[in-house]
Each structure stands twice: as C-alpha cells, then as structure tokens.
Write a protein that holds these residues in place. Structure first.
Motif, PDB file in Angstrom:
ATOM      1  N   ASN A   1      -2.068  10.864  -0.143  1.00  0.00           N
ATOM      2  CA  ASN A   1      -2.562  11.633  -1.285  1.00  0.00           C
ATOM      3  C   ASN A   1      -2.299  10.943  -2.616  1.00  0.00           C
ATOM      4  O   ASN A   1      -2.633  11.478  -3.668  1.00  0.00           O
ATOM      5  N   CYS A   2      -1.689   9.780  -2.564  1.00  0.00           N
ATOM      6  CA  CYS A   2      -1.368   9.060  -3.799  1.00  0.00           C
ATOM      7  C   CYS A   2      -2.662   8.630  -4.510  1.00  0.00           C
ATOM      8  O   CYS A   2      -3.630   8.227  -3.858  1.00  0.00           O
ATOM      9  N   ILE A   3      -2.651   8.701  -5.821  1.00  0.00           N
ATOM     10  CA  ILE A   3      -3.846   8.367  -6.618  1.00  0.00           C
ATOM     11  C   ILE A   3      -4.296   6.915  -6.410  1.00  0.00           C
ATOM     12  O   ILE A   3      -5.471   6.579  -6.566  1.00  0.00           O
TER      13      ILE A   3
ATOM     14  N   TYR B   1      10.000   2.890  -4.592  1.00  0.00           N
ATOM     15  CA  TYR B   1       9.617   4.065  -5.370  1.00  0.00           C
ATOM     16  C   TYR B   1       8.238   3.842  -5.977  1.00  0.00           C
ATOM     17  O   TYR B   1       8.046   2.925  -6.791  1.00  0.00           O
ATOM     18  N   CYS B   2       7.279   4.657  -5.561  1.00  0.00           N
ATOM     19  CA  CYS B   2       5.912   4.536  -6.095  1.00  0.00           C
ATOM     20  C   CYS B   2       5.876   5.137  -7.490  1.00  0.00           C
ATOM     21  O   CYS B   2       6.236   6.295  -7.687  1.00  0.00           O
ATOM     22  N   LYS B   3       5.402   4.347  -8.472  1.00  0.00           N
ATOM     23  CA  LYS B   3       5.375   4.827  -9.852  1.00  0.00           C
ATOM     24  C   LYS B   3       4.302   5.894 -10.068  1.00  0.00           C
ATOM     25  O   LYS B   3       4.350   6.619 -11.054  1.00  0.00           O
ATOM     26  N   TYR B   4       3.355   5.970  -9.163  1.00  0.00           N
ATOM     27  CA  TYR B   4       2.263   6.927  -9.357  1.00  0.00           C
ATOM     28  C   TYR B   4       2.543   8.270  -8.703  1.00  0.00           C
ATOM     29  O   TYR B   4       2.413   9.310  -9.337  1.00  0.00           O
ATOM     30  N   CYS B   5       2.923   8.282  -7.427  1.00  0.00           N
ATOM     31  CA  CYS B   5       3.173   9.582  -6.795  1.00  0.00           C
ATOM     32  C   CYS B   5       4.660   9.939  -6.835  1.00  0.00           C
ATOM     33  O   CYS B   5       5.048  11.033  -6.420  1.00  0.00           O
ATOM     34  N   GLU B   6       5.493   9.028  -7.341  1.00  0.00           N
ATOM     35  CA  GLU B   6       6.925   9.271  -7.537  1.00  0.00           C
ATOM     36  C   GLU B   6       7.657   9.619  -6.254  1.00  0.00           C
ATOM     37  O   GLU B   6       8.610  10.391  -6.253  1.00  0.00           O
TER      38      GLU B   6
ATOM     39  N   VAL C   1       0.870  -1.179   0.000  1.00  0.00           N
ATOM     40  CA  VAL C   1       0.000   0.000   0.000  1.00  0.00           C
ATOM     41  C   VAL C   1       0.905   1.227   0.000  1.00  0.00           C
ATOM     42  O   VAL C   1       1.871   1.277   0.758  1.00  0.00           O
ATOM     43  N   CYS C   2       0.624   2.213  -0.828  1.00  0.00           N
ATOM     44  CA  CYS C   2       1.463   3.419  -0.838  1.00  0.00           C
ATOM     45  C   CYS C   2       1.258   4.196   0.466  1.00  0.00           C
ATOM     46  O   CYS C   2       0.128   4.509   0.839  1.00  0.00           O
ATOM     47  N   PRO C   3       2.359   4.497   1.182  1.00  0.00           N
ATOM     48  CA  PRO C   3       2.229   5.224   2.449  1.00  0.00           C
ATOM     49  C   PRO C   3       1.769   6.677   2.265  1.00  0.00           C
ATOM     50  O   PRO C   3       1.335   7.306   3.216  1.00  0.00           O
TER      51      PRO C   3
END
Ligand SMILES: [Zn+2]
Length: 152
Positions: free
Chosen positions: A112-114, A136-141, A107-109
């Motif tokens: 606000n990540c999409i 490294y999250c590819k969506y929120c970078e 889960v992205c920490p």
C-alpha cells in the motif's frame, strides 16, 4: 583442501568479494550490473567458512569496486569483505558499511506504500540494531527487516 585452493586462486588485477552470505553471490552480481559478456568473473558458492558456515565468493578481473557498489553489497551481505587486487597483491581491503540512507535500490515491501502506485524512487533510512539493520521507508513510515526487503 579443495575449498582452500579455490578461495586463494589468484587474479592479477581486479576485485575479490569474499565472505558473501551463501546464496547471495548471484544477487550481488545482478546488482553490480557488470558487462557480463566481456568481464572475466569467477563465482564460487557454498564454500566452507569458519566464520559464516558457508559463504560465496566473487572474483572479477580488471574491474574495481567503487564505494557506491560497496554500499549496495552491504545491503545484501553486510559481512562481505572486498579485496582490491593489483599485480597479484591485495592493495586495499574494506569492510562494508551499510549506508545510512538507501535511495531507489529497495522495493518497499508494503504493497500500500505510495512508492508502488506513483512509481516513484524509494528512500529508506537504515537503523542499526544489535541484531542487524532495520529499514525505514520514508514514505509509508514502516520498518522492515533485511529478510523482508527486495531489490529493484
Ligand atoms: Zn513504503
């Protein structure tokens, strides 16, 4: 010594996951989604380890870890060792490799990540640094430490 006896208790066929970071055994079991009601599983937690200080061990009879499972364990406890046992013999030993890309496990920490608002699969690239992996999250970078990430 009690800890030694526990750690070498033999199983006839199955998988022994050794050198798990202490406290992570239950998380790993959860991740593996074993059919718990039928599977013979032994969990030993907080055993003495000369390498880690304390470690956990999981033994699962009549079940063999596949590469995908191994990669997932590597995310939680990269120093774990996997031993595949057949007729009381270790037939293969593997050090785990953290995968280069992790899809839909973490889960992205970043709240606000999409990936949170759109309920979409997550995707992380793993960057190996000397002090450990960065995710490294590819969506929120954004980049995250292992301590910050949570599994789905
Ligand atoms: Zn993100």
């Amino acid at each position: 010594m009690l800890t030694k006896t526990l750690s070498v208790t033999a199983i006839e066929n199955g998988t022994v996951i050794d050198r798990i970071e202490s406290g992570m055994a239950l998380k790993i079991l959860d991740l593996l989604k074993l059919p718990k009601e039928r599977q013979k599983i032994t969990i030993a937690m907080n055993l003495q380890s000369s390498i880690l200080g304390l470690k956990d061990i999981i033994k699962v009879e009549d079940w063999y870890l596949n590469e995908n499972d191994a990669n997932q364990i590597a995310i939680i406890s990269p120093q774990a060792r996997v031993n595949i046992i057949k007729e009381y013999q270790v037939v293969s030993k593997a050090d785990l490799q953290v995968p280069k890309e992790i899809k839909n496990i973490i889960v992205c920490p970043n709240k606000n990540c999409i990936t949170h608002s759109e309920r979409m699969p997550t995707s992380f690239l793993v960057e190996q640094l000397s002090k450990g992996p960065l995710y490294y999250c590819k969506y929120c970078e954004r980049r995250f430490l292992k301590e910050d990430i949570k599994l789905k």
